[in-house]
Design an enzyme around this catalytic site. Structure first.
Site, PDB file in Angstrom:
ATOM      1  N   SER A  47       9.062  -4.527   2.443  1.00 27.50           N
ATOM      2  CA  SER A  47       8.553  -5.270   1.705  1.00 27.50           C
ATOM      3  C   SER A  47       9.134  -5.713   0.961  1.00 27.50           C
ATOM      4  CB  SER A  47       7.222  -4.693   0.831  1.00 27.50           C
ATOM      5  OG  SER A  47       6.111  -4.772   0.747  1.00 27.50           O
ATOM      6  N   ASP A 101       1.556  -9.699  10.070  1.00 28.31           N
ATOM      7  CA  ASP A 101       1.963  -8.366   8.881  1.00 28.31           C
ATOM      8  C   ASP A 101       1.175  -8.690   8.022  1.00 28.31           C
ATOM      9  OD1 ASP A 101       4.361  -7.300   6.937  1.00 28.31           O
ATOM     10  OD2 ASP A 101       2.562  -8.719   6.210  1.00 28.31           O
ATOM     11  N   HIS A 118       3.280  -2.724   8.835  1.00 29.97           N
ATOM     12  CA  HIS A 118       4.360  -3.261   7.526  1.00 29.97           C
ATOM     13  C   HIS A 118       4.838  -2.731   7.278  1.00 29.97           C
ATOM     14  CE1 HIS A 118       4.754  -5.971   3.606  1.00 29.97           C
ATOM     15  NE2 HIS A 118       4.456  -4.373   3.327  1.00 29.97           N
TER      16      HIS A 118
END
Length: 414
Positions: A183, A281, A349
């Site tokens: 991330s 995502d 994610h």
């Protein structure tokens, strides 16, 4: 607009909190992952390297063994960003802005696992998780004080301090090394990849991998560039510009903050790079494509909560986002001889940190290869180029989340 960007950050924080709960040690009873203790960087103060609240930065080190004793894997922790004073003040009172509030042990799983059956290529390497407490992907270098609050925007110094702390512990003599992150930490990997290489021996095999860090300069469903505006504020607030790749900022003058976007940085990175990302995502779906500011009436709420509830128009927007992502990667896909990628079609994610998505009987696959197998083949040069791009939804039955069929064609014609 300030309220809009605050909403983006606060909503993102809620999603990331949900993700963290899924990753937290308390919920992994019986998990074979190893609990690893925190190490505070005691010399960081001399470098001016502080978390948002002034606490010392930290990392978790799990020592390698056997044939992996001289190999190193460093993972940037993720957790969103803060782009204004109010949100950074709030963040400084949490584990995202202070080591005082962080768990003192964390579970190493997925790519950090020391179990050979779950992580066959990297299980015996020295593995480090860099804790995230600056709110700017380890890239800022500034501070703010107004008499009532003092905030340290020192992510770049934190990165330097941790590396300097690890070098005498064996990193300086690394034979092989992999820098990765998830991330906001995946974005850090783009920002720091070549700098990481500069610290290591010239004859070391050094590569980088971003997991869910390919944040796009997307146009949202209200035809605004919410992420561009958000990053521009972030770069300005935290003094990031001077730490961005100068070749990139020169190329994108007079908009240097664009070089915080991976799609614009990528062509300037010289170190071999692997991109692991979902084409749908979840974080970007909720905050880049459909941020709260672009859906004030809530017509996307059901779609966000359950993709099977998306209507045809919404599915078309999601397929368009996928095409934009593949378009941003076209040059890398066609021309990078040392690069790798795994772009799947799962609503997810961060996929390298958990066993279930990294390597397990139910892990996502492209051409019957797991993420772990594809990354390992790329790092060690096994076989042909490791560039895997999934078919568009709903054809991939290895995903844990599926959406109905939509009229679309693959951007690369596969």
């Amino acid at each position: 607009m300030k309220r809009t960007t605050r909403l983006l950050d606060l909503t993102a924080a809620m999603v990331l909190l949900h993700l963290y709960v899924a990753f937290s040690p308390a919920l992994v009873s019986g998990d074979p992952g190893r609990r690893v203790s925190m190490t505070l960087v005691r010399d960081a103060a001399a470098l001016g390297a502080f978390c948002l609240d002034g606490s010392l930065p930290a990392y978790h080190l799990d020592r390698g063994f056997g044939a992996g004793s001289n190999n190193w894997l460093l993972q940037f922790e993720g957790g969103g960003w803060c782009n204004d004073i109010a949100s950074c003040v709030e963040r400084a009172r949490t584990r995202r802005g202070s080591t005082r509030y962080m768990s003192k042990t964390v579970v190493f799983s997925g790519i950090l696992s020391n179990n050979a059956s779950q992580n066959p290529d990297f299980y015996n390497w020295n593995k480090v998780r860099l804790r995230y407490c600056d709110g700017a992907s380890f890239a800022g270098d500034s501070q703010h004080g107004n008499g009532t609050s003092l905030l340290y925007f020192r992510g770049q110094r934190i990165w330097n301090a941790i590396i300097l702390d690890l070098l005498p512990k064996g990193l300086a003599k690394a034979h092989k090394a992999l820098l990765t992150g998830c991330s906001a930490g995946g974005l850090s990997t783009f920002l720091h990849c070549d700098n990481f290489t500069s610290y290591l021996p010239k004859n070391a095999s050094v590569k980088c991998m971003s997991d869910a860090g390919l944040f796009l300069d997307a146009i949202d469903v209200a035809a605004n560039r919410t992420m561009r505006y958000f990053y521009k504020q972030l770069v300005s607030l935290q003094g990031i510009q001077k730490n961005l790749d100068p070749n990139c900022t020169h190329a994108f003058y007079p908009e240097p903050s664009l070089c915080f976007f991976p799609q614009y940085i990528l062509r300037f990175i010289e170190t071999p790079f692997f991109i692991l990302n979902s084409a749908y995502d979840v974080f970007q779906f909720h905050h880049g494509l459909v941020p709260p500011s672009a859906d004030r009436t809530g017509r996307w709420n059901r779609c966000k909560l359950n993709v099977t509830s998306c209507n045809p128009h919404q599915l078309d927007a999601l397929q368009g986002f996928r095409k934009d992502m593949l378009g941003a990667l076209m040059n890398f896909f066609r021309n990078s001889s040392r690069g790798g990628m795994f772009i799947n079609s799962c609503f997810d994610h961060c996929q390298s940190a958990l066993e279930e998505t990294w390597l397990s009987p139910t892990s996502p696959r492209i051409h019957n290869k797991t993420i772990a197998e594809t990354v390992g083949d790329w790092y060690f040069g096994r076989g042909e180029e490791a560039k895997e791009i999934d078919c568009p939804y709903p054809c991939d039955k290895t995903c844990h989340n599926l959406i109905p069929a939509a009229s679309t064609t693959d951007f690369f014609g596969f």
